[in-house]
Design an enzyme around this catalytic site. Structure first.
Site, PDB file in Angstrom:
ATOM      1  N   ARG A   1     -61.276  94.149   9.671  1.00 56.40           N
ATOM      2  CA  ARG A   1     -60.722  95.208  10.284  1.00 56.40           C
ATOM      3  C   ARG A   1     -59.492  95.676   8.560  1.00 56.40           C
ATOM      4  O   ARG A   1     -59.901  97.634   8.436  1.00 56.40           O
ATOM      5  CB  ARG A   1     -59.410  95.063  10.925  1.00 56.40           C
ATOM      6  CG  ARG A   1     -60.123  94.774  12.438  1.00 56.40           C
ATOM      7  CD  ARG A   1     -59.164  95.130  13.650  1.00 56.40           C
ATOM      8  NE  ARG A   1     -57.791  95.965  13.316  1.00 56.40           N
ATOM      9  CZ  ARG A   1     -56.339  95.162  14.235  1.00 56.40           C
ATOM     10  NH1 ARG A   1     -55.983  94.292  14.493  1.00 56.40           N
ATOM     11  NH2 ARG A   1     -55.287  95.947  14.443  1.00 56.40           N
TER      12      ARG A   1
ATOM     13  N   HIS B   1     -45.295  98.078  14.365  1.00 53.14           N
ATOM     14  CA  HIS B   1     -45.996  96.529  15.404  1.00 53.14           C
ATOM     15  C   HIS B   1     -46.577  96.178  13.677  1.00 53.14           C
ATOM     16  O   HIS B   1     -47.607  95.635  14.015  1.00 53.14           O
ATOM     17  CB  HIS B   1     -47.456  97.083  15.789  1.00 53.14           C
ATOM     18  CG  HIS B   1     -46.778  97.104  17.511  1.00 53.14           C
ATOM     19  ND1 HIS B   1     -48.091  98.056  17.917  1.00 53.14           N
ATOM     20  CD2 HIS B   1     -45.765  97.451  17.390  1.00 53.14           C
ATOM     21  CE1 HIS B   1     -47.371  98.757  19.313  1.00 53.14           C
ATOM     22  NE2 HIS B   1     -45.962  97.838  18.851  1.00 53.14           N
TER      23      HIS B   1
END
Ligand code: BV8
Ligand code: ZN
Length: 238
Positions: A67, A114
């Site tokens: 990612r 987050h």
């Protein structure tokens, strides 16, 4: 679109609240999209958790490395730039990428509920933290201070949101008069609860999403379309 633009022009205390759909057109896979990513056979709910990490730390760090590499090669699109140009807005995001910052948002101005992909920290409590090079992401390695494993500074399922960020986001939403919700399935709590919080305090809610299932409430103004196209339109003077 005209109604949404009028709401934006009228807003005195606007807040944006974004999710993975904001970064999808930059090539960052969404959580619940049909992504053809090599990871689609893995469940983010399992990988993005402490128990998933403890069960298979190499696999989880490989997932984050993949990612991070994708993010290193990505760039912000016109939607990120349009949002960032609204300097009087408070920007709250569930995203762990730095595309709003790369689009010019001042450092620490975006409230990342987050966490962030940009650094790792000690899994335990010694407090060690280290920025990572997205273009050359690290694999599993030990904390140099206490030998515990290092893990990304993101918020995993079952973990608390960063206290100060969460408090600031709630305060901003509690007194906003407009909440622009961009590219989120509003499935993850407590973040998704911000939409209800804005509604309770009488704010107007604009929902920008490619999926009309995201239009959850008749009182909201739904703007259908991809963020990279819709956001510049919403903020264009004409
Ligand atoms: C907590 C970081 C309290 C990691 C993420 C059972 C067990 C354990 C926990 C729970 C449980 N049941 C409920 C919970 C609580 C849980 C939760 O809500 N689970 C859900 C799934 C039911 N929440 C938590 O665990 C939170 N912590 O509650 O702690 C606690 C703790 C201890 C003790 C007591 C209490 C922490 C949640 C944070 C998880 N971390 N990410 C990482 O990235 O690896 S969440 C992850 O999903 C992302 O961050 C993202 O923010 C989030 C939500 O996804 P979206 O952003 O909405 O993305 P999604 O793919 O879903 O949707 C994309 C949308 O965009 C779609 O609507 C699509 O139509 C649209 N779209 C697509 N393309 C475009 C577009 N729109 C516009 N333009 C486009 N081009
Ligand atoms: Zn440590």
């Amino acid at each position: 679109m005209q109604q949404a633009k009028a709401s934006i022009a009228r807003a005195r205390r606007p807040v944006s609240f974004s999710g993975a759909g904001l970064s999808a057109e930059s090539g960052i896979a969404t959580f619940r999209g049909q992504g053809d990513s090599l990871w689609s056979q893995y469940d983010p709910m399992r990988l993005a958790s402490e128990e998933g990490f403890r069960a298979n730390p190499e696999l989880v760090m490989d997932w984050y490395a993949a990612r991070r590499s994708t993010l290193a090669a990505a760039s912000p699109h016109a939607g990120h730039h349009a949002l960032v140009q609204q300097t009087s807005w408070v920007h709250v995001t569930q995203n762990v990428d730095d595309l709003l910052e790369r689009a010019g948002a001042p450092p620490d101005s975006v409230l990342h509920l987050h966490g962030s992909l940009l650094s790792d920290r000690c899994l335990l409590t010694c407090g060690y933290e280290q920025a990572v090079d997205l273009a050359d992401p690290p694999g599993l390695r030990q904390c140099p201070q206490c030998a515990a494993p290092l893990r990304p500074t993101v918020v995993w399922f079952g973990e608390h949101l960063p206290e100060d960020t969460w408090t600031a986001a709630r305060a901003a939403v509690q007194q906003c008069d407009l909440l622009l919700v961009v590219g989120t399935s509003a499935a993850v709590y407590p973040a998704a609860g911000l939409i209800e919080l804005a509604r309770e305090n009488g704010a107007e809610i604009l929902i920008a999403n490619t999926d009309d299932a995201a239009a959850i409430d008749k009182r909201d103004v739904f703007v259908h379309g991809p963020a990279a196209k819709v956001l510049p339109q919403l903020f264009s003077g004409d």
